[in-house]
Design a protein around this motif. Sequence first.
Motif, PDB file in Angstrom:
ATOM      1  N   UNK A 143      25.171  88.333  40.904  1.00  0.00           N
ATOM      2  CA  UNK A 143      25.679  89.680  40.636  1.00  0.00           C
ATOM      3  C   UNK A 143      26.736  89.721  39.543  1.00  0.00           C
ATOM      4  N   UNK A 144      27.243  88.556  39.121  1.00  0.00           N
ATOM      5  CA  UNK A 144      28.219  88.543  38.030  1.00  0.00           C
ATOM      6  C   UNK A 144      27.578  88.700  36.663  1.00  0.00           C
ATOM      7  N   UNK A 145      26.232  88.787  36.610  1.00  0.00           N
ATOM      8  CA  UNK A 145      25.534  89.082  35.362  1.00  0.00           C
ATOM      9  C   UNK A 145      24.910  90.475  35.434  1.00  0.00           C
ATOM     10  N   UNK A 154      32.993  92.899  40.924  1.00  0.00           N
ATOM     11  CA  UNK A 154      33.160  92.237  42.221  1.00  0.00           C
ATOM     12  C   UNK A 154      33.574  93.202  43.321  1.00  0.00           C
ATOM     13  N   UNK A 155      34.281  94.271  42.963  1.00  0.00           N
ATOM     14  CA  UNK A 155      34.665  95.265  43.970  1.00  0.00           C
ATOM     15  C   UNK A 155      33.445  96.034  44.463  1.00  0.00           C
ATOM     16  N   UNK A 188      27.773  85.745  30.962  1.00  0.00           N
ATOM     17  CA  UNK A 188      26.905  86.218  29.883  1.00  0.00           C
ATOM     18  C   UNK A 188      27.380  87.584  29.382  1.00  0.00           C
ATOM     19  N   UNK A 189      26.560  88.278  28.576  1.00  0.00           N
ATOM     20  CA  UNK A 189      26.964  89.524  27.940  1.00  0.00           C
ATOM     21  C   UNK A 189      27.266  90.598  28.983  1.00  0.00           C
ATOM     22  N   UNK A 190      28.448  91.186  28.890  1.00  0.00           N
ATOM     23  CA  UNK A 190      28.899  92.269  29.769  1.00  0.00           C
ATOM     24  C   UNK A 190      29.028  91.837  31.223  1.00  0.00           C
ATOM     25  N   UNK A 191      29.039  90.533  31.456  1.00  0.00           N
ATOM     26  CA  UNK A 191      29.185  90.027  32.814  1.00  0.00           C
ATOM     27  C   UNK A 191      30.597  89.553  33.101  1.00  0.00           C
ATOM     28  N   UNK A 192      30.731  88.868  34.233  1.00  0.00           N
ATOM     29  CA  UNK A 192      32.027  88.394  34.703  1.00  0.00           C
ATOM     30  C   UNK A 192      31.906  86.905  35.003  1.00  0.00           C
TER      31      UNK A 192
END
Length: 414
Positions: A143-145, A154-155, A188-192
Amino acid sequence: MRRLVLLAFLLVTLAAPAAGNASPYIQYGVQDDAWLQYGPGTLTERLDRLNVLGVDIVRVTVDWRQIEPTRGAGNWTRADLLLNGLHQHGIAALVTLYGSPGWANGGKAENWAPTSTTTFAAFARRIALRYRFVHRWAIWNEPNQRRWLVPTSPAVYTHRLLNPAVAAIHKASPGSLVAGGVTAPRGSTAGVSPIDWINGMHAAGAKLDAYAHNPYPLTPGETPTSGGCDHCTTITMATLPRLLTAVQRAFGTKTRIWLTEYGYQTNPPDRLLGVSYAKQAEYDSEAALRTYLAPRVDILIHYLVRDEPDPARWQSGLLTVGALAKPSYQAFQLPLTQKSRSGTRTVLWGQVRPGGRSSYRLQQLRNGKWYAVGGSATTTARGYFTRTVRAGAGARFRIWSPSVKTYSRIVTVR
């Protein structure tokens, strides 16, 4: 020599916590949803193959969108087939819940989070009640991507997916363990990044029994013990201590670690990102030892069983697309690797899978012939063994397993 020093340091680092924190009962498994459902032969034949391979656990993705395309529907055909089949073959399942139906997320794609906190919880409760023999669950995938979860927060993940599902599964199946995170090695792009994701989940009040992570190498040059970025917020197998520290700091020492996807692509067929067949087998065995020594790590999943037919997709299978066994197939059945060396004192570590006390024979190649090193030996009750031999760099070893009726890969002492 530099690699040997680094390997020794990392092994000492991972083994440093009290022995009671290590994971001698780690489960080694595979994930390949497509092969499991559509591979050659019958499902029974494929499951029999997993038994022969020595698989402890299989990760299976169950797609909420496919099961409940309209609210209140329940197409359980695929899940029943795979999960009941695994159960009948005595193979544990780790079930990943993923995919949001349009009616739950405002008509968007399945990677969008549901708008309500209750809909996913209701689905989690239904599936936990349906498959009471499943006791390992993971919530979502990477879910971080952004390609896997929108909003990539993450929230949002904690409040709309993880915490509602954990509460629902625990109530429906009190003996179950539920993992959160299931993060990719980088945002990755726009991820966390996984480190920021762990911290964000902690700030959001995440509830979980285990933290799941997919510690893929970020370059073909990374090994399971070296080559990872020492100042980044990424997490690969090479930087596994970073994951252990971050999870312990955020969620405490009782939170377990599940490594839910891992593997190296091979060249052939991937000429850009792949490693040789021999390197894939070597790294798989090294990763097995690394996770065995790591505190709180309970699961390591190899992805995939068979290479994907499209050469542009994932090529980390134990089998080629033509179903020929790579050396990594042998390395999965009988992992064997060098644990340490000091002069001519070399320690080898391995396992005969599936776990269980069994006999094996260690052999050394000398003058072109294989010679027994001692007589038959017996593994621990979980199939593990450690052997100390007098051998310097360049010595070559393998084991023979009468129960599996095959040899391990050949290990060359470094």
